[in-house]
Write an enzyme that holds these catalytic residues in place. Structure first.
Site, PDB file in Angstrom:
ATOM      1  N   ASP A  11       0.860  -1.174   0.000  1.00 44.75           N
ATOM      2  CA  ASP A  11       0.000   0.000   0.000  1.00 44.75           C
ATOM      3  C   ASP A  11       0.907   1.238   0.000  1.00 44.75           C
ATOM      4  O   ASP A  11       2.069   1.171   0.407  1.00 44.75           O
ATOM      5  CB  ASP A  11      -0.885  -0.025   1.257  1.00 44.75           C
ATOM      6  CG  ASP A  11      -1.661   1.258   1.445  1.00 44.75           C
ATOM      7  OD1 ASP A  11      -2.354   1.675   0.504  1.00 44.75           O
ATOM      8  OD2 ASP A  11      -1.551   1.851   2.531  1.00 44.75           O
ATOM      9  N   ASP A  13      -0.021   5.208   0.802  1.00 48.61           N
ATOM     10  CA  ASP A  13      -0.192   6.193   1.877  1.00 48.61           C
ATOM     11  C   ASP A  13      -0.414   5.494   3.217  1.00 48.61           C
ATOM     12  O   ASP A  13      -1.299   4.658   3.353  1.00 48.61           O
ATOM     13  CB  ASP A  13      -1.371   7.118   1.567  1.00 48.61           C
ATOM     14  CG  ASP A  13      -1.206   7.818   0.220  1.00 48.61           C
ATOM     15  OD1 ASP A  13      -0.091   8.298  -0.053  1.00 48.61           O
ATOM     16  OD2 ASP A  13      -2.176   7.861  -0.547  1.00 48.61           O
TER      17      ASP A  13
END
Length: 200
Positions: A11, A13
């Site tokens: 992922d 952020d």
């Protein structure tokens, strides 16, 4: 989906860089400490390091795809300066209810749907059942579950909040790690690679 290669899906952020809601300003992009060294470990031990991220700010009209690309170029630049690289970045610009125009779409690529991972599996000949998803939100964990990957929840970004909620959701978390570095070390230990020679 069976292939010959393994990947660690990351992922963006809250996992690689500090969480900034709808990040579009290069000045606000900041890598977490030890992220580059963690990704370099993945590079050295032969894993494909692949970023998968929802970017609904595009769908909502907050910024265009050009801003997403700018952030990604900056991320790659900062990683490259520290000897690490990403094999690919996939992102979903859609939103099923808040999107504008062509971006209002209930798509297969938006996490937790596994579309981005399935595309990566074809692009890189990956075995998803032996690959991993690392993220700070339960959406990432559900993505891993849906794609048949093993999962690591990191406590950076929204991770601590997600950790408190995971008992209330039907998600399977393989491991909880303080940060990306500890997540990668756990993967290498699980794969019995600690102490072995890197591939490169």
């Amino acid at each position: 989906m069976k292939g010959k290669n393994k990947a660690v899906f990351l992922d963006r952020d809250g996992t690689i860089n500090e969480e900034v809601e709808y990040l579009s300003d290069l000045k606000k992009f900041k890598l977490f400490p030890k992220v580059a060294s963690a990704i370099k470990l993945l590079n050295d031990y032969g894993f494909k390091a692949i970023v998968i991220t929802n970017q609904a700010g595009v769908a909502r009209g907050y910024f265009g795809k050009d801003k997403v690309e700018e952030i990604h170029q900056e991320m790659k630049r900062q990683l490259r300066e520290k000897g690490a690289h990403l094999d690919r970045i996939y992102y979903c610009p859609h939103h099923p209810t808040e999107g504008m125009g062509k971006y209002k779409k209930n798509c297969w690529c938006r996490k937790p749907n596994p579309g981005m991972l399935e595309k990566a599996a074809k692009d890189f000949d990956l075995d998803l059942s032996t690959s991993y998803v690392i993220g700070d939100q339960l959406t990432d964990i559900k993505l891993g579950n849906n794609a048949g990957c093993q999962t690591v929840l990191v406590l950076t970004g929204y991770g601590k909040e997600s950790c408190r909620k995971k008992g209330d959701c039907e998600v399977r978390v393989s491991f909880v790690a303080d940060d990306l570095e500890k997540a990668v070390v756990w993967i290498l230990e699980k794969e019995k690679l600690i102490g072995s020679q890197p591939r490169v």
